[in-house]
Design a protein around this motif. Sequence first.
Motif, PDB file in Angstrom:
ATOM      1  N   CYS A  20       6.996 -13.424 -20.903  1.00  0.00           N
ATOM      2  CA  CYS A  20       7.686 -14.656 -20.504  1.00  0.00           C
ATOM      3  C   CYS A  20       7.763 -14.727 -18.968  1.00  0.00           C
ATOM      4  O   CYS A  20       8.480 -13.940 -18.342  1.00  0.00           O
ATOM      5  CB  CYS A  20       9.090 -14.684 -21.097  1.00  0.00           C
ATOM      6  SG  CYS A  20      10.046 -16.091 -20.474  1.00  0.00           S
ATOM      7  N   CYS A 221      13.723 -13.740 -27.575  1.00  0.00           N
ATOM      8  CA  CYS A 221      14.758 -14.387 -26.752  1.00  0.00           C
ATOM      9  C   CYS A 221      16.157 -13.847 -27.082  1.00  0.00           C
ATOM     10  O   CYS A 221      17.009 -13.768 -26.198  1.00  0.00           O
ATOM     11  CB  CYS A 221      14.742 -15.903 -26.948  1.00  0.00           C
ATOM     12  SG  CYS A 221      13.273 -16.682 -26.250  1.00  0.00           S
ATOM     13  N   CYS A 234      18.348 -19.284 -18.334  1.00  0.00           N
ATOM     14  CA  CYS A 234      17.285 -19.895 -19.149  1.00  0.00           C
ATOM     15  C   CYS A 234      17.861 -20.962 -20.083  1.00  0.00           C
ATOM     16  O   CYS A 234      18.984 -20.834 -20.573  1.00  0.00           O
ATOM     17  CB  CYS A 234      16.571 -18.817 -19.963  1.00  0.00           C
ATOM     18  SG  CYS A 234      15.180 -19.467 -20.884  1.00  0.00           S
TER      19      CYS A 234
END
Length: 236
Positions: A20, A221, A234
């Motif tokens: 990411c 995540c 985020c």
Amino acid sequence: MTAPLVTAWSYSRYAMYKECPFKFKCKHLDKLPEEGSAAMERGNTIHSLAENFTKGVWDPNWDAARREPIVPPELRNFAAQFIQLRELKAVVEQEWGFRRDWSHTGRPGWFGQDVWFRAKTDVHVLYDDDTLDMVDHKTGKKYQTNEDQVELFALAGFKRYPNVTEVTTRLWYLDIADHNENEVIRVYTRKDAANIQKDWEKRVKPMFNDRKFPPKPSGRCGWCSFSKMKGGPCKF
Ligand code: SF4
């Protein structure tokens, strides 16, 4: 042309960027703190045990009957190999810094303005016949991605020791008892180095050219320190 935001890399930086780009930016460019985990702590502890045992520091006991040092239980699946490394006086835990042209800086450690690629070695043994063994300790499960990094280790070995003709890389999965499963061995000759270098130059290019570092949501995540759920920056 604007200067790249990323100026140096290592395998772990590359792996995080691939996972990411936004996570990479939070950790490496914005220097936001990342939560530790029990697995990470355990990995660090076992790495220290392996380092100390190989150096001969960890010696609370000695098996007098067998005249052998006693290997810590966490390293038991590779007991014979650790004893051998210790006898060979293997070099442990080194940090190598390489310039943009892949030349070694010649300094210990990997800091300095000229360092472009950083390699960390758990253990290596350089033999008189100009062959090199490089061992990387792994804790936890076996992941396909671990194999990605061995070519890069081998390349670092060839660059660090220009006379070396052959590099053997060994991934040791310390938690796996089955000897058919717990070691991944690859052998590279100097002829392989040019192609490996070309491949990695291509792989890291997007990371050096990136100026946006977009988030790339995935099943990971939930564990990310920079996620919305954990109060991070985020949006995921
Ligand atoms: S929460 Fe997901 S998308 Fe956001 S930074 Fe972390 S890994 Fe990337």
